[in-house]
Design an enzyme around this catalytic site. Structure first.
Site, PDB file in Angstrom:
ATOM      1  N   ARG A  78      -0.050  12.909 -14.472  1.00 13.35           N
ATOM      2  CA  ARG A  78      -1.046  11.988 -13.880  1.00 13.35           C
ATOM      3  C   ARG A  78      -2.215  12.792 -13.318  1.00 13.35           C
ATOM      4  O   ARG A  78      -2.818  12.410 -12.314  1.00 13.35           O
ATOM      5  CB  ARG A  78      -0.431  11.092 -12.805  1.00 13.35           C
ATOM      6  CG  ARG A  78       0.857  10.399 -13.256  1.00 13.35           C
ATOM      7  CD  ARG A  78       1.458   9.503 -12.182  1.00 13.35           C
ATOM      8  NE  ARG A  78       2.836   9.129 -12.520  1.00 13.35           N
ATOM      9  CZ  ARG A  78       3.659   8.466 -11.723  1.00 13.35           C
ATOM     10  NH1 ARG A  78       3.245   8.060 -10.532  1.00 13.35           N
ATOM     11  NH2 ARG A  78       4.892   8.176 -12.100  1.00 13.35           N
ATOM     12  N   GLU A 105      -1.454  14.705 -18.427  1.00 12.91           N
ATOM     13  CA  GLU A 105      -0.699  13.510 -18.810  1.00 12.91           C
ATOM     14  C   GLU A 105      -1.311  12.347 -18.058  1.00 12.91           C
ATOM     15  O   GLU A 105      -1.736  12.494 -16.902  1.00 12.91           O
ATOM     16  CB  GLU A 105       0.768  13.685 -18.412  1.00 12.91           C
ATOM     17  CG  GLU A 105       1.705  12.589 -18.916  1.00 12.91           C
ATOM     18  CD  GLU A 105       1.961  11.449 -17.940  1.00 12.91           C
ATOM     19  OE1 GLU A 105       2.666  10.513 -18.292  1.00 12.91           O
ATOM     20  OE2 GLU A 105       1.431  11.506 -16.808  1.00 12.91           O
ATOM     21  N   ASP A 154      -1.404   7.628 -17.864  1.00 12.47           N
ATOM     22  CA  ASP A 154      -0.729   6.374 -18.213  1.00 12.47           C
ATOM     23  C   ASP A 154      -1.768   5.323 -18.581  1.00 12.47           C
ATOM     24  O   ASP A 154      -2.744   5.130 -17.850  1.00 12.47           O
ATOM     25  CB  ASP A 154       0.082   5.874 -17.010  1.00 12.47           C
ATOM     26  CG  ASP A 154       1.104   6.896 -16.564  1.00 12.47           C
ATOM     27  OD1 ASP A 154       2.084   7.098 -17.280  1.00 12.47           O
ATOM     28  OD2 ASP A 154       0.893   7.515 -15.498  1.00 12.47           O
ATOM     29  N   HIS A 177      -0.673   3.853 -13.647  1.00 10.82           N
ATOM     30  CA  HIS A 177       0.761   3.960 -13.950  1.00 10.82           C
ATOM     31  C   HIS A 177       1.506   2.642 -13.826  1.00 10.82           C
ATOM     32  O   HIS A 177       2.298   2.268 -14.686  1.00 10.82           O
ATOM     33  CB  HIS A 177       1.404   5.002 -13.029  1.00 10.82           C
ATOM     34  CG  HIS A 177       2.883   5.124 -13.218  1.00 10.82           C
ATOM     35  ND1 HIS A 177       3.793   4.329 -12.534  1.00 10.82           N
ATOM     36  CD2 HIS A 177       3.622   5.923 -14.031  1.00 10.82           C
ATOM     37  CE1 HIS A 177       5.008   4.661 -12.908  1.00 10.82           C
ATOM     38  NE2 HIS A 177       4.947   5.615 -13.811  1.00 10.82           N
ATOM     39  N   GLU A 186       0.214   8.585 -22.316  1.00 10.53           N
ATOM     40  CA  GLU A 186       1.431   7.766 -22.298  1.00 10.53           C
ATOM     41  C   GLU A 186       1.055   6.289 -22.295  1.00 10.53           C
ATOM     42  O   GLU A 186       0.401   5.806 -21.354  1.00 10.53           O
ATOM     43  CB  GLU A 186       2.311   8.067 -21.078  1.00 10.53           C
ATOM     44  CG  GLU A 186       3.607   7.265 -21.198  1.00 10.53           C
ATOM     45  CD  GLU A 186       4.435   7.128 -19.949  1.00 10.53           C
ATOM     46  OE1 GLU A 186       4.265   7.910 -18.995  1.00 10.53           O
ATOM     47  OE2 GLU A 186       5.255   6.191 -19.922  1.00 10.53           O
ATOM     48  N   ASP A 197       3.697  17.657 -11.320  1.00 12.19           N
ATOM     49  CA  ASP A 197       2.605  17.172 -10.466  1.00 12.19           C
ATOM     50  C   ASP A 197       1.674  18.297 -10.033  1.00 12.19           C
ATOM     51  O   ASP A 197       0.512  18.054  -9.739  1.00 12.19           O
ATOM     52  CB  ASP A 197       3.176  16.507  -9.198  1.00 12.19           C
ATOM     53  CG  ASP A 197       3.978  15.255  -9.503  1.00 12.19           C
ATOM     54  OD1 ASP A 197       3.919  14.756 -10.653  1.00 12.19           O
ATOM     55  OD2 ASP A 197       4.675  14.772  -8.581  1.00 12.19           O
TER      56      ASP A 197
HETATM   57  O1  G3P Z   1       5.151  11.309 -19.352  1.00 11.96           O
HETATM   58  C1  G3P Z   1       6.198  11.669 -18.536  1.00 11.96           C
HETATM   59  C2  G3P Z   1       6.299  10.833 -17.305  1.00 11.96           C
HETATM   60  O2  G3P Z   1       5.022  10.535 -16.854  1.00 11.96           O
HETATM   61  C3  G3P Z   1       7.069   9.562 -17.529  1.00 11.96           C
HETATM   62  O3  G3P Z   1       7.368   8.882 -16.346  1.00 11.96           O
HETATM   63  O4  G3P Z   1       7.055   7.083 -14.704  1.00 11.96           O
HETATM   64  O5  G3P Z   1       5.799   9.212 -14.457  1.00 11.96           O
HETATM   65  O6  G3P Z   1       5.192   7.627 -16.252  1.00 11.96           O
HETATM   66  P1  G3P Z   1       6.309   8.179 -15.399  1.00 11.96           P
HETATM   67 CA    CA Z   2       3.500   8.856 -17.276  1.00 10.60          CA
END
Ligand code: G3P
Ligand code: CA
Length: 246
Positions: A15, A41, A43, A56, A115, A240
């Site tokens: 994130r 990464e 979302d 997210h 993602e 992180d």
């Molecule tokens: O992409 C890995 C991780 O981000 C998946 O879990 O809940 O942080 O999106 P989350």
């Molecule tokens: Ca993620």
């Protein structure tokens, strides 16, 4: 650097640099660039008017000053929200970025792990399905070799594989590798497996490497766990604070 020529192990800022900046904001992504991370990464979800928004959760409640479901708010409504003060008042100017803005910030600087959240997936596959929009945007920005698209929704990844034979795809899971994962990895012609680090074992890393998969565990925090993962010969970490690995 491109997705087919990766350093190893890869540092992937979860994130963005979310340990230091409000997650999934331009500040967090620019912070990750400044640390020297190899990849960010993020979302992706869909707004009410079907725009690609980087957030997210299914709702805006935790990470903004608004409330309600992301897919019940228009881009205009979402873009007015303060996405930074919940983390620290000094980030009150941060907003929810669109995917295109993040790709522009990352281009020629570092790679992007996009993602796509399962709640944005639509089984009926409309013409503007989230995965179709993501793919079209990536190509419009000439960044197909700069991105890895990942999801817990593996059917969405298969749809992408039918649309594009070469885009890099990562399968997310929070359970250990099994025959089902192996089946889907081969079915989508995957690039990588992204497990919750707490379910990962050394034998699974070996098995995935035998399939040709890179292994990028997520949720890794702290020097002991980072060292433990690297000792298992994983190909990169989603964390992180990318500085902990660097
Ligand atoms: O992409 C890995 C991780 O981000 C998946 O879990 O809940 O942080 O999106 P989350
Ligand atoms: Ca993620």
């Amino acid at each position: 650097m491109n997705i087919n020529n990766l350093p190893r192990p890869l540092s992937i800022a979860h994130r963005g640099f979310s340990a230091r900046f409000p997650e999934n904001t331009l500040a967090a992504f620019k912070g990750a660039i400044d640390t020297g991370a190899h990849m960010i990464e993020l979302d992706v979800n869909l707004s009410k008017d079907r725009q690609l928004v980087v957030i997210h959760d299914e709702t805006v409640d935790r990470t903004t000053n608004g409330s309600g479901a992301v897919n019940a708010l228009t881009l205009k409504q979402l873009s007015r929200l303060d996405a930074g003060s919940w983390f620290d008042p000094k980030f009150s100017m941060e907003t929810l970025p669109m995917l295109g803005q993040v790709l522009d910030a990352a281009k020629d600087r570092l790679l992007v792990n996009i993602e796509i959240k399962p709640e944005a997936y639509e089984a009926q596959g409309p013409a503007d399905a989230v995965e179709r929009q993501v793919l079209a945007l990536v190509h419009a920005k000439h960044m197909a070799r700069d991105v890895l698209v990942s999801s817990f929704e593996w059917q969405l990844l298969e749809n992408l594989r039918h649309l594009d034979p070469t885009i890099s795809l990562g399968l997310l899971s929070d359970v250990p590798m099994d025959d089902n994962l192996r089946h889907w990895y081969q079915r989508v012609k995957g690039f990588s497996w992204h497990p919750d680090y707490r379910v990962l074992t050394r034998s699974q890393v070996v098995a995935l490497h035998e399939l040709g998969a890179r292994v990028f565990p997520y949720a890794v925090k702290g020097k002991i766990d980072i060292a433990g993962m690297l000792a298992m010969d994983v190909d990169g970490l989603i964390l992180d604070d990318p500085r902990q690995m660097i």
